[in-house]
Motif scaffolding. Structure first.
Motif, short mmCIF file in Angstrom:
data_model
loop_
_atom_site.label_atom_id
_atom_site.label_comp_id
_atom_site.label_asym_id
_atom_site.label_seq_id
_atom_site.Cartn_x
_atom_site.Cartn_y
_atom_site.Cartn_z
N ASP A 310 0.50 -1.11 0.03
CA ASP A 310 -0.65 -0.28 0.04
C ASP A 310 1.39 1.52 0.03
O ASP A 310 1.59 1.31 0.53
N ARG A 311 -0.04 2.31 -0.70
CA ARG A 311 0.69 3.72 -0.61
C ARG A 311 1.77 4.37 0.74
O ARG A 311 2.51 4.06 0.70
N ALA A 312 0.69 3.65 1.79
CA ALA A 312 1.90 3.83 3.19
C ALA A 312 2.07 2.89 4.04
O ALA A 312 3.64 3.19 5.01
N GLU A 313 2.68 1.53 3.13
CA GLU A 313 3.24 0.95 3.27
C GLU A 313 4.68 1.20 4.38
O GLU A 313 5.78 1.83 3.19
N THR A 314 5.88 0.49 5.08
CA THR A 314 7.44 1.20 5.17
C THR A 314 7.95 -0.16 5.61
O THR A 314 6.56 -1.13 5.93
N ARG A 315 8.77 -0.06 5.87
CA ARG A 315 9.09 -1.45 6.67
C ARG A 315 8.90 -1.63 7.45
O ARG A 315 8.62 -2.95 8.45
N GLN A 316 8.57 -1.20 8.83
CA GLN A 316 7.99 -0.69 10.15
C GLN A 316 5.98 -1.34 10.18
O GLN A 316 6.36 -1.90 10.54
N THR A 317 5.48 -0.68 8.84
CA THR A 317 4.35 -1.09 8.65
C THR A 317 4.63 -2.80 8.62
O THR A 317 3.55 -3.72 8.86
N ALA A 318 5.46 -3.25 7.87
CA ALA A 318 4.93 -4.29 7.21
C ALA A 318 5.54 -5.63 8.63
O ALA A 318 4.91 -6.67 8.58
N ASP A 319 6.85 -4.96 8.65
CA ASP A 319 6.66 -5.82 10.58
C ASP A 319 6.18 -5.59 11.34
O ASP A 319 5.36 -7.05 12.04
#
Length: 488
Positions: A310-319
């Motif tokens: 998603d546009r707001a995805e980061t490594r932190q959100t994925a983790d």
């Protein structure tokens, strides 16, 4: 004749070649482009008029009408449009007066005014599947055809549509049946069930809706009425549906379980509050947690996915999402990358940003490829999607058969550790399976496939050249599927 994408091409060619049909209708969504085009090509070779409909042309009218090149395309819902179009063709009149039609003539593209969405779903006739050999299709069903048919050695699965569209508008979604949520009355729904179940001896009803029941009272009343119908049958019958985690109540799940519901599909998508908000899901991680445990605790099978990108995805959100996924292996949640469906907000966003440079190439060849619309660098993004693909190999519950022949399959469930035998089952390169005893999900494959898959995962580039590692896994999956057909 109305065709459908699951008809074998050789069988379909024979049906058209005998000359008893002068018009063929087909349709589907963008992922079925190849099958739809093949079917219409066969019909054109026999001089038959062709009509295509469904999301594949409704989402991209001019682009896909030119690509598939039918005589006519039906945009939006087709029940009324198809009847009027056939009548116009029969009278040798032009399609200009029929709303919701597109066509190409002399190099130009033409589209008539759109047709309003059908409001009264109860006024539509029940589907008539006799022309497709539905009874014969039921006789040939196997529990290995789809993991949702795991309950019975001789599944007889009936698709039921109780509503159309969805009142929510997630950023990755395109509603093929319109954007206004409408549902049938329970009287209409039960009348169809009471007609088809005894006629075809149905034992599974799959409610196909994007969202079954937007409130608990509708679902609860359906459960009461279906339970009474089920109790009067001389054989067992079960059903499945899709629900939202928002507003889910334990009492409703209890009623569903008592009425024979055996599987619920949820749209989890992410366990990050930030990503869920960006997706316009209007749900929270705590609601996902409640839905997962409340469903599994009642021995109801669960279907859900986490999609990354998603546009707001980061490594932190994925983790955050991956941490929850690792904590709940028994849930069988599938991992994947966000798919850019034509006409969805994410698809339009990527076109605007130049991330999709050619819409036709995207639909033809790259529909399931991950596209980086996040703020991550390409290296960071493709490292993430490579990791997700690898986790689907190395960290899922995966077993090989204890016994397998042409008639039966025995496995030991990795969740409840009990042996379960499925008859009339075919094993391929990889099958999603649900235990008949504990209703938890896992994968089953021949032992050599498991070893080979884990070996490839072990040597796939992760830190260096992550994009090529991602492509290597996709190619390996395709190769395994082809190879498994040889040993099937």
């Amino acid at each position: 004749m109305v065709g459908h994408v699951f008809q074998g091409s050789w069988q379909f060619r024979g049906m058209v070649h005998n000359g008893q049909y002068d018009l063929v209708m087909s349709g589907g969504v963008s992922s079925q482009l190849g099958e739809i085009r093949s079917m219409l090509d066969i019909a054109r070779q026999e001089g038959v008029t062709t009509v295509v409909g469904g999301g594949i042309v409704s989402a991209e009218p001019e682009l896909m009408t030119r690509e598939i090149n039918p005589d006519y395309a039906i945009l939006g819902q087709g029940e009324v449009t198809a009847v009027e179009l056939v009548e116009a063709i029969r009278k040798q009149a032009g399609p200009e007066t029929v709303k919701g039609v597109a066509y190409c003539r002399n190099g130009g593209f033409f589209q008539t005014p759109s047709r309003p969405e059908i409001k009264d779903l109860d006024g539509l006739p029940f589907p008539d599947y006799e022309a497709f050999g539905f009874a014969e299709n039921l006789d040939g069903m196997r529990p290995s055809d789809h993991y949702t048919r795991y309950l019975f050695d001789q599944p007889r699965d009936y698709p039921l549509v109780a509503s159309r569209s969805c009142p929510y508008h997630c950023s990755f979604c395109y509603h093929t049946s319109g954007y206004k949520y409408r549902r049938r009355s329970l009287d209409s729904l039960m009348a169809e069930i009471e007609h088809v179940v005894p006629k075809y001896r149905i034992n599974i009803i799959t409610i196909m809706d994007e969202l079954f029941g937007n409130n608990s009272s509708y679902v609860t009343e359906f459960c009461d009425r279906f339970a009474k119908f089920r109790a009067a049958l001389p054989w067992d019958i079960r059903w499945s549906c899709q629900l939202r985690v928002a507003g889910l109540k334990a009492e409703m799940l209890d009623a569903m379980k008592a009425a024979g519901c055996y599987l619920v599909s949820y749209g989890f998508e992410s366990y990050s509050a930030e990503v869920l908000a960006s997706m316009k899901k209007h749900i929270t991680p705590s609601q996902i947690h409640f839905a997962l445990h409340s469903t599994l605790d009642r021995n109801i099978a669960l279907q859900a996915n986490f999609i990354f990108g998603d546009r707001a995805e980061t490594r932190q959100t994925a983790d955050e999402t991956l941490a929850f996924w690792r904590e709940h292996p028994q849930a069988g949640i599938q991992l994947g990358s966000l798919i850019l469906c034509p006409a969805s907000p994410d698809y339009l966003y990527c076109i605007e940003r130049g991330l999709i440079k050619d819409r036709l190439t995207h639909i033809r060849h790259k529909l399931f490829d991950a596209v980086n619309m996040t703020a991550m660098t390409n290296v960071e993004f493709y490292h993430l999607v490579t990791e997700v693909l690898l986790l689907n190999v190395t960290n899922v519950l995966w077993v090989s058969p204890l016994h397998y022949d042409k008639e039966s399959l025995t496995v030991q469930c990795p969740c409840c550790c009990r042996r379960v035998t499925y008859r009339n089952y075919r094993v391929g390169y990889k099958k999603r399976m649900i235990c008949r005893l504990c209703h938890k999900r896992f994968d089953v494959s021949p032992r050599w496939v498991i070893w080979a898959s884990k070996a490839i995962a072990a040597v796939t580039p992760r830190r260096a050249w992550p994009y090529y590692g991602y492509r290597a896994i996709l190619k390996s999956i395709a190769a395994f599927r082809r190879l498994s057909e040889v040993f099937r």
